[in-house]
Scaffold this motif. Structure first.
Motif, PDB file in Angstrom:
ATOM      1  N   ALA A   1      -5.760   7.195  -3.914  1.00 51.13           N
ATOM      2  CA  ALA A   1      -6.584   7.457  -2.727  1.00 51.13           C
ATOM      3  C   ALA A   1      -5.736   7.500  -1.461  1.00 51.13           C
ATOM      4  O   ALA A   1      -5.925   8.371  -0.592  1.00 51.13           O
ATOM      5  CB  ALA A   1      -7.671   6.388  -2.603  1.00 51.13           C
ATOM      6  N   LEU A   2      -4.777   6.592  -1.342  1.00 56.97           N
ATOM      7  CA  LEU A   2      -3.908   6.563  -0.162  1.00 56.97           C
ATOM      8  C   LEU A   2      -3.004   7.791  -0.107  1.00 56.97           C
ATOM      9  O   LEU A   2      -2.783   8.368   0.971  1.00 56.97           O
ATOM     10  CB  LEU A   2      -3.062   5.291  -0.169  1.00 56.97           C
ATOM     11  CG  LEU A   2      -3.818   3.980   0.051  1.00 56.97           C
ATOM     12  CD1 LEU A   2      -2.921   2.786  -0.234  1.00 56.97           C
ATOM     13  CD2 LEU A   2      -4.359   3.907   1.483  1.00 56.97           C
ATOM     14  N   ALA A   3      -2.490   8.208  -1.259  1.00 57.81           N
ATOM     15  CA  ALA A   3      -1.635   9.398  -1.292  1.00 57.81           C
ATOM     16  C   ALA A   3      -2.424  10.635  -0.869  1.00 57.81           C
ATOM     17  O   ALA A   3      -1.918  11.486  -0.111  1.00 57.81           O
ATOM     18  CB  ALA A   3      -1.053   9.585  -2.692  1.00 57.81           C
ATOM     19  N   LEU A   4      -3.665  10.741  -1.325  1.00 50.23           N
ATOM     20  CA  LEU A   4      -4.486  11.902  -0.981  1.00 50.23           C
ATOM     21  C   LEU A   4      -5.021  11.807   0.451  1.00 50.23           C
ATOM     22  O   LEU A   4      -5.245  12.832   1.104  1.00 50.23           O
ATOM     23  CB  LEU A   4      -5.644  12.032  -1.970  1.00 50.23           C
ATOM     24  CG  LEU A   4      -5.221  12.421  -3.390  1.00 50.23           C
ATOM     25  CD1 LEU A   4      -6.411  12.354  -4.345  1.00 50.23           C
ATOM     26  CD2 LEU A   4      -4.612  13.819  -3.404  1.00 50.23           C
ATOM     27  N   GLU A   5      -5.225  10.589   0.941  1.00 48.22           N
ATOM     28  CA  GLU A   5      -5.633  10.419   2.345  1.00 48.22           C
ATOM     29  C   GLU A   5      -4.518  10.885   3.272  1.00 48.22           C
ATOM     30  O   GLU A   5      -4.769  11.538   4.294  1.00 48.22           O
ATOM     31  CB  GLU A   5      -5.959   8.948   2.593  1.00 48.22           C
ATOM     32  CG  GLU A   5      -6.380   8.617   4.021  1.00 48.22           C
ATOM     33  CD  GLU A   5      -6.637   7.129   4.180  1.00 48.22           C
ATOM     34  OE1 GLU A   5      -5.863   6.475   4.917  1.00 48.22           O
ATOM     35  OE2 GLU A   5      -7.586   6.634   3.555  1.00 48.22           O
ATOM     36  N   ASP A   6      -3.280  10.555   2.900  1.00 47.65           N
ATOM     37  CA  ASP A   6      -2.136  10.970   3.706  1.00 47.65           C
ATOM     38  C   ASP A   6      -1.913  12.467   3.630  1.00 47.65           C
ATOM     39  O   ASP A   6      -1.528  13.095   4.612  1.00 47.65           O
ATOM     40  CB  ASP A   6      -0.881  10.220   3.223  1.00 47.65           C
ATOM     41  CG  ASP A   6       0.334  10.530   4.067  1.00 47.65           C
ATOM     42  OD1 ASP A   6       0.268  10.292   5.289  1.00 47.65           O
ATOM     43  OD2 ASP A   6       1.336  11.015   3.508  1.00 47.65           O
TER      44      ASP A   6
ATOM     45  N   ASP B   1       0.830  -1.206   0.000  1.00 48.60           N
ATOM     46  CA  ASP B   1       0.000   0.000   0.000  1.00 48.60           C
ATOM     47  C   ASP B   1       0.867   1.260   0.000  1.00 48.60           C
ATOM     48  O   ASP B   1       0.570   2.231  -0.711  1.00 48.60           O
ATOM     49  CB  ASP B   1      -0.931   0.017   1.215  1.00 48.60           C
ATOM     50  CG  ASP B   1      -2.136  -0.901   1.038  1.00 48.60           C
ATOM     51  OD1 ASP B   1      -2.228  -1.562  -0.026  1.00 48.60           O
ATOM     52  OD2 ASP B   1      -2.967  -0.956   1.956  1.00 48.60           O
ATOM     53  N   GLU B   2       1.930   1.236   0.785  1.00 43.16           N
ATOM     54  CA  GLU B   2       2.827   2.377   0.839  1.00 43.16           C
ATOM     55  C   GLU B   2       3.525   2.583  -0.509  1.00 43.16           C
ATOM     56  O   GLU B   2       3.713   3.717  -0.970  1.00 43.16           O
ATOM     57  CB  GLU B   2       3.865   2.162   1.946  1.00 43.16           C
ATOM     58  CG  GLU B   2       4.620   3.404   2.359  1.00 43.16           C
ATOM     59  CD  GLU B   2       5.502   3.167   3.572  1.00 43.16           C
ATOM     60  OE1 GLU B   2       6.551   3.834   3.674  1.00 43.16           O
ATOM     61  OE2 GLU B   2       5.146   2.308   4.405  1.00 43.16           O
ATOM     62  N   SER B   3       3.896   1.499  -1.166  1.00 42.60           N
ATOM     63  CA  SER B   3       4.521   1.588  -2.479  1.00 42.60           C
ATOM     64  C   SER B   3       3.554   2.142  -3.522  1.00 42.60           C
ATOM     65  O   SER B   3       3.928   2.950  -4.367  1.00 42.60           O
ATOM     66  CB  SER B   3       5.023   0.218  -2.924  1.00 42.60           C
ATOM     67  OG  SER B   3       6.065  -0.234  -2.086  1.00 42.60           O
ATOM     68  N   LEU B   4       2.296   1.680  -3.474  1.00 43.99           N
ATOM     69  CA  LEU B   4       1.307   2.180  -4.425  1.00 43.99           C
ATOM     70  C   LEU B   4       1.065   3.677  -4.247  1.00 43.99           C
ATOM     71  O   LEU B   4       0.927   4.415  -5.229  1.00 43.99           O
ATOM     72  CB  LEU B   4      -0.007   1.415  -4.271  1.00 43.99           C
ATOM     73  CG  LEU B   4      -0.018  -0.024  -4.776  1.00 43.99           C
ATOM     74  CD1 LEU B   4      -1.324  -0.724  -4.383  1.00 43.99           C
ATOM     75  CD2 LEU B   4       0.168  -0.076  -6.287  1.00 43.99           C
TER      76      LEU B   4
END
Length: 378
Positions: free
Chosen positions: A238-243, A200-203
């Motif tokens: 989504a994960l990048a924008l959530e962070d 997930d972190e890589s994506l």
């Protein structure tokens, strides 16, 4: 955002316009990975994004292992910085192995053969040895493998994807051409860097880095560039924008979302940046056909424009001339011996657009000659 703004903003995000990168390594870190099967032209892809890096500078970074050349993402050569290779390899290797599966079967590379060949290659390069493709073939053949042609290529690629080997310091052949060597993965990237990130972190890192360096671009552009699924790209986005909700901006064009870095929210001009001298007919750039300005997009590659497809048109050379970011012609180089003390370069240039003036082309050729460090004409 209109077509001109998309083109100008992409030129800026890719550092084909100011502010340029301080070094080839910085240009590579911005782009994350750069397609590199045409080695001399791939070096130029990095150099032209800097404030003056030369071919020797890029070559030194490759020789020292700061820039590595290996197979990842789509199953082709890429330059990648050694700090990014461990996590990017771990993320992309399963997808590339999947893409290679039919060729593995055709060449007899099953799981047992692959594991054994990986072990042979690991032993061959242990202890700081940098071996050529031919030397790796000899090691595999000595171990009983029919390692030639396509099978050899895929034995080597399998070991690259599994983090066994990676590019070593290039060596010169008797003809003077640079030849790839291979070295131990851990020795080139450093043992502390071999631990991959969680998927997930890589994506999230992949999505953020891609859209910052190639935006405005679409989810499909990123998926096709990276070899990941669109679902994986959407998750990473989504994960990048959530962070960090401010990490990326978006705009909708013809109902499709395009993402880009917030620092590019003010569209750039596709021509020369303010303060630079500009030819009245526009800014000309010589890029390789595999440049990330071309290969970084699929669904929205049409903004590149031009008379024909990206690759050779009616016998034209395969590399691309840009006029204010749009295809305007084709080119290739030829390195010639000019007697002592050195070499010279001649460019085969084919211009498709009549409004292209010689002053802009002269400037582009001069930049290429400065990068090569030799007299360059067309």
């Amino acid at each position: 955002m209109d077509a001109e703004a998309v083109v100008g903003t992409r030129l800026a995000s890719q550092q084909l316009r100011s502010p340029l990168a301080a070094s080839a390594e910085d240009a590579l870190k911005n782009l994350l990975a750069v397609q590199a099967q045409e080695y001399p032209y791939a070096c130029w892809s990095l150099g032209q994004r800097t404030a003056g890096a030369t071919a020797d500078d890029v070559g030194q970074a490759v020789a020292e292992g700061r820039i590595l050349r290996t197979h990842l993402l789509r199953p082709t050569w890429h330059f990648v910085h050694r700090t990014d290779l461990p996590w990017l390899r771990a993320l992309s290797a399963p997808r590339v192995h999947q893409a290679n599966a039919a060729t593995y079967r055709r060449t007899g590379i099953d799981a047992a053969a692959a594991a054994r060949s990986d072990g042979v290659l690991a032993a061959a390069v242990a202890g700081g040895r940098h071996l050529s493709r031919e030397q790796l073939a000899s090691e595999l053949q000595h171990a009983g493998f029919a390692a030639s042609g396509l099978a050899l290529a895929y034995f080597i690629m399998h070991a690259e994807l599994n983090g066994v080997i990676v590019s070593g310091a290039p060596v010169r052949s008797a003809s003077g051409a640079l030849r790839q060597t291979y070295a131990a993965f851990g020795e080139r990237v450093g043992p502390a860097a071999t631990t991959p990130l969680p998927k997930d972190e890589s994506l999230a890192a992949l999505a953020a880095r891609y859209f910052h360096s190639r935006g405005p671009a679409t989810v499909k552009d990123c998926a096709d560039w990276s070899g990941m699924t669109m679902a994986d790209v959407r998750l990473g986005l989504a994960l990048a924008l959530e962070d960090n909700p401010a990490a990326l901006e978006s705009t909708e064009i013809d109902g499709v979302p395009f993402y880009f870095g917030p620092e590019l929210a003010q569209p750039s001009s596709p021509g020369f940046p303010a303060g630079d001298e500009a030819d009245p007919a526009g800014r000309i750039d010589l890029i390789q056909c595999y440049d990330e300005y071309v290969m970084g997009y699929s669904a929205s590659r049409g903004y590149l424009g031009g008379k024909g497809p990206v690759f050779p048109y009616n016998g034209d050379p395969m590399h691309v001339i840009l006029l204010d970011g749009r295809m305007a012609g084709a080119w290739r180089h030829r390195i010639l011996r000019s007697g002592s003390p050195g070499q010279r370069c001649e460019l085969d240039v084919r211009i498709w657009q009549d409004k292209t003036q010689s002053a802009g082309l002269d400037d582009a050729v001069a930049r290429y000659g400065a990068f090569l460090g030799m007299p360059t004409t067309y």
